[in-house]
Design an enzyme around this catalytic site. Structure first.
Site, PDB file in Angstrom:
ATOM      1  CG  ASP A   1      -2.199   0.854   0.939  1.00 28.54           C
ATOM      2  OD1 ASP A   1      -2.136   1.734   0.062  1.00 28.54           O
ATOM      3  OD2 ASP A   1      -3.216   0.683   1.632  1.00 28.54           O
TER       4      ASP A   1
HETATM    5  C1  NOJ Z   1      -4.173   3.877   0.156  1.00 30.83           C
HETATM    6  C2  NOJ Z   1      -5.341   2.958   0.350  1.00 30.83           C
HETATM    7  O1  NOJ Z   1      -5.212   2.278   1.581  1.00 30.83           O
HETATM    8  C3  NOJ Z   1      -5.493   1.934  -0.760  1.00 30.83           C
HETATM    9  O2  NOJ Z   1      -6.722   1.279  -0.595  1.00 30.83           O
HETATM   10  C4  NOJ Z   1      -5.400   2.586  -2.106  1.00 30.83           C
HETATM   11  O3  NOJ Z   1      -5.526   1.598  -3.114  1.00 30.83           O
HETATM   12  C5  NOJ Z   1      -4.092   3.315  -2.238  1.00 30.83           C
HETATM   13  N1  NOJ Z   1      -4.005   4.333  -1.207  1.00 30.83           N
HETATM   14  C6  NOJ Z   1      -3.905   3.945  -3.608  1.00 30.83           C
HETATM   15  O4  NOJ Z   1      -4.779   4.989  -3.801  1.00 30.83           O
END
Ligand code: NOJ
Length: 755
Positions: free
Chosen positions: A273
């Site tokens: 993430d």
């Molecule tokens: C953080 C989030 O936790 C995740 O769900 C998301 O896909 C990413 N950012 C990218 O935007």
């Protein structure tokens, strides 16, 4: 379904797995270490570096993929840099968070789950894939399949609810929808199941918090949806931000190597993430960036999202021998593999197309899927109360439409509305006006702001929106309430659209309270005092405290965030052009103190039993036990009755099966749909088992007066669970089958699994 399969697509380039392996092996032989490490970087457009520099990085072979760009014109120069200027011409891929729609917003995932209609879930993902791929995107960071049993967690809105079986079904349907018959199709996007793992169980529902969980609970309840998405063929897995029993998911070898790759046999790419590798230092498991990069690559994190460390640290780590080059190769193989499966080596412009074909309508109005979105939205609505059949509303009179969400084009889109535009969404006000089409009138008054707390407004406006979106009406709350009461007095019925602004049910938006924020409850109470019938329309992304509304509203409709066509869909239900059939995918607690309130909790030595003395039983003495609205609950404009539940036998031999059947009758005067739910209870096992577990469901349509027999097949697999050695087994003994139209009002029959 829209989007016919192109003749030449389907399957991988070259067809066989052997051809794929050979292609990748030959390519990797020609790659330098730096080029390999470059493939592991997933760059956040707009956040990581200015575009000219990004183009140079891509041309230098230092980028594997990007995310956050949404048009073909944006993506084309980046792909040009990769395939025209980089030494090996390896295409990059383009990803985005297409969670519940792309150009067209569908209801939030919690709403899609409330449809209990897997065709709807699949179709919404298919449409999203068609729209996203038409914008040059190859990959979506979805579905989000984190089980969530704590409504304080803002990301409850993004998932499909609390139940392992329902969420697993949704995971499967979503992946099928996103990837279609093959991720190589020009109109498919590769699904990345997230957030692996257990992110929905963050302590206290506070986002990014720790997860500490027994292996039994993990395997039984929280892991199945990820597995379902993977088994459905998802090309990727995103790793969660949380730690699990003391080890961050991002550095968790057990999670990523032993379980995901080993036990589950996952082939595909794992992505961290956002910034999660760097966060290993803040978790306190890595002393510095070098150690963080080593831990992550070692654990099995193939791609580094918003990379700051892989590029910087991996070359030296490999040279010093701390990270074997074989480990880098493994990761690169997966990245190239996913690109191969997307068909990008065959045609890097498969989804970008050529400039002369770029759609002229930047807003994509002509490409929206309004009919599909309206259909999905109608199916996602859950009717919670309907006293004296207040709904559907008759046309012809005057409706006072009040509330901060009645005319809220941004909020209705929901929290991950991708490239959907507020100016294209249909608010409830607009939907009701169109539905009346001159046969009656709507008088609108805002009545309240969503919140009166400036601090909250500032917080919400600080979330990553393009521009501040919570715009306050500056009038004092009482003045707004007075205006709404005035409108109500002159009307035949009041419809009040209340709830949360979308940013409240979002990443980083955890709450300590589930109350209607600000002066919204006071508004409802003032409206009630007018004596006019009060219809409460809820817009929210989590279970809210509905005690007052349950006791006082004449009708209560849960609409979640219903998407681009939300206003039309809600009006369809309010005026009876569609008979609601949604069911709650999550239990609604009575209070915050009661959390967690999930229905499939474990059995206890001293359970609270309704109708029996409560002393020395498991309950809170100052509040009624059980949820305010149970999992699986939802009303219709007609009535359904269940009768004649029977089992085909009272014993099930090993490897055998039993058929459970029930007769469902539409006893009312309108055609309608309902969801017949089958729960199972293992009466005695080697470990403590839940009071009941959803095992199957069937959504059926019945004409007024019509009856139908619904049959469920139960085989030994459905009786299986994880025992204390984490073996997946069915143990002989008694099982109770429960069938109902929600998780509480059930009819039961018992059978025995033989030795
Ligand atoms: C953080 C989030 O936790 C995740 O769900 C998301 O896909 C990413 N950012 C990218 O935007």
């Amino acid at each position: 379904m829209a989007g016919a399969e192109p003749a030449a697509a389907g399957g991988n380039q070259g067809g066989s797995a052997a051809a794929k392996d050979a292609f990748i092996a030959s390519l990797m032989q020609r790659m330098t270490l730096d080029e390999k490490i470059g493939q592991l970087r997933l760059i956040s457009i707009g956040a990581d570096m200015p575009q000219p520099r990004l183009i140079e990085e891509i041309a230098a072979g230092r980028v594997g993929g990007t995310f956050n760009s949404v048009t073909r014109a944006d993506n084309r120069p980046l792909q040009d840099a990769a395939v025209q200027r980089s030494r090996l011409k390896i295409p990059i891929f383009f990803a985005y968070d297409v969670v519940h729609g792309h150009r067209t917003a569908f209801p939030i995932s919690l709403g899609l789950a409330a449809s209990w209609d897997m065709d709807v879930v699949e179709r919404s993902a298919r449409v999203s894939a068609i729209e996203a791929s038409a914008d040059g995107l190859d990959m979506t960071f979805a579905p989000m399949v984190d089980i969530s049993r704590d409504p304080r967690w803002g990301r409850t809105s993004e998932g499909f609810g609390e139940d392992p079986y329902l969420v697993s079904q949704c995971a499967r349907a979503s992946v099928r929808g996103f990837q279609g018959s093959s991720p190589a199709r020009a109109d498919s996007v590769t699904a990345v199941v997230k957030h692996f793992a257990l992110y929905g169980a963050v302590e206290g529902g506070r986002d990014y918090n720790t997860v500490d969980m027994s292996p039994l609970r993990m395997f039984q309840d929280y892991l199945p949806p990820y597995r379902a998405g993977i088994d459905a063929g998802a090309g990727g897995v995103m790793i969660a931000l949380n730690s699990i029993n003391g080890v961050p998911a991002t550095s968790n070898r057990w999670l990523l190597r032993d379980l995901l790759r080993g036990q589950w046999g996952f082939h595909g790419v794992t992505v961290s993430d956002h910034g999660a590798i760097e966060e290993l230092m803040r978790h306190g498991v890595a002393r510095d960036g070098r150690e963080a990069a080593r831990l992550a690559i070692d654990a099995g994190v193939d791609m580094s999202m918003h990379d700051s460390l892989y590029l910087k640290e991996l070359p030296a780590l490999v040279r010093s021998g701390e990270v074997p080059v074989a480990r880098i190769d493994e990761a690169v193989r997966e990245v190239l593999g996913v690109k191969y499966d997307m068909g990008l080596f065959q045609d890097p412009y498969r989804r970008i197309g050529s400039a002369r074909d770029d759609p002229p309508d930047v807003d994509a109005e002509g490409r929206l899927h309004r009919a599909e979105a309206r259909d999905a939205a109608r199916r996602s609505l859950v009717l919670l109360e309907n006293r004296q059949r207040t709904l559907p509303l008759a046309r012809g009179g005057t409706v006072a439409l009040v509330g901060p969400l009645a005319d809220a084009p941004i909020d209705i889109l929901g929290s991950w509305s991708a490239a959907a535009k507020a100016r294209q969404s249909v608010t409830l006000l607009q939907g009701m006006r169109e539905a009346l089409a001159g046969r009656g009138s709507v008088v609108y008054a805002r009545g309240a702001n969503v919140t009166d707390d400036e601090r909250v407004v500032n917080y919400l406006n600080f979330l990553n929106w393009d521009k501040p979106e919570v715009v306050q009406d500056k009038r004092p709350p009482q003045q707004m309430i007075d205006e709404a009461v005035e409108a109500a007095r002159g009307a035949d019925v009041v419809v009040a659209a209340v709830g949360e602004s979308r940013g409240m049910s979002h990443e980083a938006s955890s709450r300590t309270s589930l109350s209607l924020p600000g002066s919204q409850l006071a508004l409802l109470q003032a409206l009630k005092a007018t004596g006019k019938p009060l219809v409460v329309v809820l817009m929210n992304g989590r279970p809210l405290d509905l005690n007052w509304a349950k006791g006082n509203a004449d009708a209560l409709l849960e609409t979640w965030y219903a998407g681009t066509e939300g206003g039309h869909a809600i009006a369809d239900v309010l005026f009876g052009d569609y008979n609601p059939a949604g069911k709650l995918p999550v239990s609604f607690p009575r209070s915050v103190g009661q959390i967690p309130t999930y229905y499939n909790h474990l059995r206890l030595g001293r359970p609270f039993t309704p109708g029996k003395p409560p002393n020395y039983t498991s309950q809170y003495f100052e509040e009624e036990s059980g949820p305010l609205y149970p999992f699986g609950y939802g009303l219709s404009y007609t009535d359904f009755a269940l009768s004649g539940i029977t089992l085909s036998a009272t014993t099930m031999p090993r490897q055998g099966s039993i058929e459970a059947s029930v007769t469902v009758k539409n006893t009312g005067t309108r055609d309608g749909e309902t969801v017949v739910q089958l729960y199972l209870r293992d009466e005695a096992a080697s470990v403590v088992r839940p009071v009941k577990e959803l095992k199957d469901f069937r959504k059926i349509a019945l004409k007024a007066g019509e009856s139908r027999q619904v049959r469920f097949m139960l085989d030994e697999d459905r009786l299986k669970f994880f025992n204390d050695r984490l073996d997946y087994v069915a143990e002989p003994g008694e099982f109770t089958v429960q069938v109902g139209l929600d998780s509480q009002a059930v009819r039961a029959r018992t059978f025995t699994l033989l030795r």
